[in-house]
Design an enzyme around this catalytic site. Structure first.
Site, PDB file in Angstrom:
ATOM      1  CG  ASP A   1     -14.983  -4.544 -20.701  1.00 18.26           C
ATOM      2  OD1 ASP A   1     -14.777  -5.758 -20.847  1.00 18.26           O
ATOM      3  OD2 ASP A   1     -14.228  -3.800 -20.071  1.00 18.26           O
TER       4      ASP A   1
ATOM      5  CG  ASP B   1     -14.387 -10.267 -18.601  1.00 19.18           C
ATOM      6  OD1 ASP B   1     -13.478  -9.681 -17.990  1.00 19.18           O
ATOM      7  OD2 ASP B   1     -15.172 -11.065 -18.054  1.00 19.18           O
TER       8      ASP B   1
ATOM      9  CD  GLU C   1      -9.505 -10.176 -18.584  1.00 16.00           C
ATOM     10  OE1 GLU C   1      -9.003  -9.604 -17.600  1.00 16.00           O
ATOM     11  OE2 GLU C   1     -10.571 -10.824 -18.518  1.00 16.00           O
TER      12      GLU C   1
ATOM     13  CG  HIS D   1     -10.985  -3.302 -14.841  1.00 12.95           C
ATOM     14  ND1 HIS D   1     -10.382  -3.484 -16.062  1.00 12.95           N
ATOM     15  CD2 HIS D   1     -11.725  -4.410 -14.621  1.00 12.95           C
ATOM     16  CE1 HIS D   1     -10.749  -4.648 -16.565  1.00 12.95           C
ATOM     17  NE2 HIS D   1     -11.561  -5.235 -15.709  1.00 12.95           N
ATOM     18  CG  ASP D   2      -9.655  -7.105 -13.228  1.00  9.85           C
ATOM     19  OD1 ASP D   2     -10.602  -6.819 -12.471  1.00  9.85           O
ATOM     20  OD2 ASP D   2      -9.820  -7.715 -14.304  1.00  9.85           O
TER      21      ASP D   2
END
Length: 606
Positions: free
Chosen positions: A137, A244, A303, A377-378
């Site tokens: 990440d 991210d 993202e 994960h969100d």
């Protein structure tokens, strides 16, 4: 590796009529491993199946209640058996864990409970030895306030890193008191600015105050990120990054107030000023030129956030633009709400279909690429959000959603536990069981504002649907204590979902007709027909139908028809006349019924 009928024979799902075994085997045995639409010659990552790991909750190897890198290494054979060929590990770097690892204090060190840099090197080697690739990440919009860069930056206005973050003097408010530089709201609530007594200025944080935003206009800060967060790990052999918040790196340095869109709030969403700013594209081009282009064919997925404009998305992922390979769009997954906000509206299937089709068709006639995912994960668990997690329909709806996702265009991403149909946290859990800073801050603000009982009930309903904590409960490996995530005497960092006795890997591995077994079968089918599903054109058959989704995928003359019943009731359905030459290959039901789709039934015709 060539697959044979025997390798799939334990996954049979009986069809109607005299045919024995799953119809996919009977009708397509000659194609197993040698499909007409097999692996393409395009970049490896377009055909990849990526398995996302949230390290704190995946597998605890040493009994301290926290998942770790050794637990991941021990589980690689399992991940490969599911059908994945790539893993993506959420942040593992040194961090105070204010936002569970998304607040990084040192990019070149590992959060101690997870392990060491040597463990990561072992993980990279183990992945490659088993034919798996690995992504890490990349969190570089902000750092932790404990990062040495920020500590230096706040120390004085003349420090050499003074402008590595966004510092401003603020302004005088209407009451004559000191006020933040503008009215931007942070994603986790409150002002996006925090006063610092050391430097005697405000600094910008679009998330938590402990997560100051890096000033990407500062070239020295940019080069430091390239060296520490990117090259350090690429030189060790990783195969790419999930990026991210890639749309918000640049902030216009005039920091004008955001327009008033929420009159009842002091703080306003400022994303129109900074999201997808032209300078953001320059930053990503600079990344490619100075970093990515020197490391071969990397998987780079970022993202898009709330970006719904496909023309903007194409600026990021166009092959000719040389920025990233693809992005995650959240229009479908976040239908009815905005991520990190807890106002959740009802949704219907036609509303789901519109963005679903848009991003399926996004690559047609362009040089862009896309991704297919339903959980991360969100997000809350997909079976609880878009299916039915009632035990009567949980397995059926989990298989239906798997069918929908596996037949999607783009690179496929699976989130840990999705392959066994893990569900949201039970509604009976007290709010104290939720660990995410976003959930806890939201609830504290409600309580401190003396919210009414009705408002608290509605807020708890929203938390029960979309809180990020739902996907972060520990992985359910077995029916043993703590779901086999850790040792019986350990204290897990987060409570294991109560249904681990019924939903776990060990039990489903012994049940061919389980959700896990069905995922394995689907991924074999996708592998054999990857061009049709991952690369094919998309068109709806019944776009306005409020109960079912039916669509056709086509590539170079090969076709697939997919139908999914999104309801808990039977639905009338017949294969369209122009597609009657296609044969039933996969079905979520043991036996199909002519003219009827059973509750949450899904089928694939090939």
């Amino acid at each position: 590796m060539t697959r044979t009928i025997s390798s799939l024979s334990t996954l049979h799902l009986q069809s109607s009529g005299d045919q024995k075994g799953h119809p996919y085997m009977a009708a397509h045995a000659d194609k197993l491993g040698t499909s007409a639409s097999g692996r393409s010659n395009s970049p490896w990552w377009k055909d990849a199946v990526v398995y996302q790991i949230y390290p704190a909750s995946f597998k605890d190897s040493n009994g301290d209640g926290m998942g770790d890198l050794r637990g991941i290494i021990e589980s690689l054979d399992y991940i490969k058996s599911v059908g994945a060929d790539t893993i993506w590990v959420s942040p593992i770097f040194e961090s105070p864990q204010v936002d569970l690892g998304y607040d990084i204090s040192d990019y070149e060190k590992i959060h101690a409970p997870y392990g060491t840099v040597e463990d990561v090197e072992d993980l990279i080697h183990s992945c490659h030895a088993k034919g798996l690739r690995i992504l890490l990440d990349l969190v570089v919009n902000h750092t932790s306030d404990q990062h040495k860069w920020f500590i230096e930056s706040r120390s004085s206005r003349t420090n050499e890193k003074a402008d590595w973050y966004h510092w401003r003097d603020g302004k005088v408010g209407e009451d004559g008191k000191r006020a933040p530089p503008n009215n931007w709201r942070a994603n986790f609530g409150g002002s996006a600015w925090e006063w610092d007594d050391v430097r005697e200025q405000y600094y910008l944080h679009l998330f938590s105050p402990e997560m100051p935003d890096v000033n990407w206009s500062c070239l020295a800060a940019r080069e430091a990120i390239y060296a520490s967060a990117m090259r350090f790990w690429l030189d060790k052999g990783i195969d790419g990054f999930r990026i991210d918040t890639m749309t918000i790196y640049y902030k216009p340095l005039d920091f004008l107030d955001a327009p008033i869109s929420e009159p009842d709030s002091r703080w306003q969403p400022g994303w129109r000023q900074y999201r997808n700013n032209p300078a953001v594209f320059e930053i990503h081009s600079d990344m490619y030129s100075k970093v990515w282009s020197h490391y071969g064919d990397l998987l780079l997925v970022g993202e898009y956030g709330n970006t719904s404009d496909t023309s903007l998305a194409l600026k990021y992922c166009s092959a000719s633009a040389n920025r990233v390979g693809m992005g995650f769009q959240f229009e479908s997954a976040c239908l009815g709400y905005e991520m990190c906000r807890f106002k959740v509206d009802e949704w219907d299937l036609p509303a789901f279909k519109r963005p679903f089709a848009k991003w399926q068709q996004f690559i047609e006639g362009t040089d862009g690429w896309t991704s297919a995912f339903a959980e991360n994960h969100d997000l809350g668990r997909s079976v609880s959000r878009f299916g039915c997690d009632n035990p009567s329909f949980r397995q059926a709806s989990a298989k239906m959603l798997a069918t929908l996702q596996v037949t999607c265009t783009g690179t496929l991403f699976i989130y840990q536990g999705q392959e066994i149909g893990m569900t949201n946290i039970p509604s009976t859990w007290p709010i104290e069981e939720f660990k995410d800073i976003n959930t806890q801050r939201y609830w504290a603000e409600l309580v401190n504002s003396s919210a009414s009982e009705a408002e608290l009930v509605e807020a708890r309903r929203a938390v029960g649907l979309v809180a990020r904590d739902h996907s972060r409960t520990p992985m359910q490996w077995s029916a043993e204590s703590h779901g086999g995530f850790t040792t019986p005497n350990a204290n897990p960092w987060m409570r294991v979902n109560d249904n681990y006795v019924d939903i776990n890997v060990e039990a489903q591995s012994k049940q061919p007709n389980s959700v896990l077994g069905f995922w394995k079968l689907l991924l074999d089918v996708r592998r054999d027909y990857v061009k049709v599903f991952a690369h094919g054109t998309f068109r709806y058959i019944d776009v306005e139908n409020k109960q079912t989704i039916t669509y056709v995928k086509e590539y170079d003359g090969e076709q697939a028809l997919v139908v999914c019943n999104f309801t808990a009731s039977e639905q009338d359905w017949e294969i369209p006349e122009e597609l009657t030459s296609l044969k039933l290959a996969v079905c979520t039901e043991v036996k199909t019924v002519a003219g009827i789709l059973q509750p949450f039934e899904a089928r694939i015709y090939l």
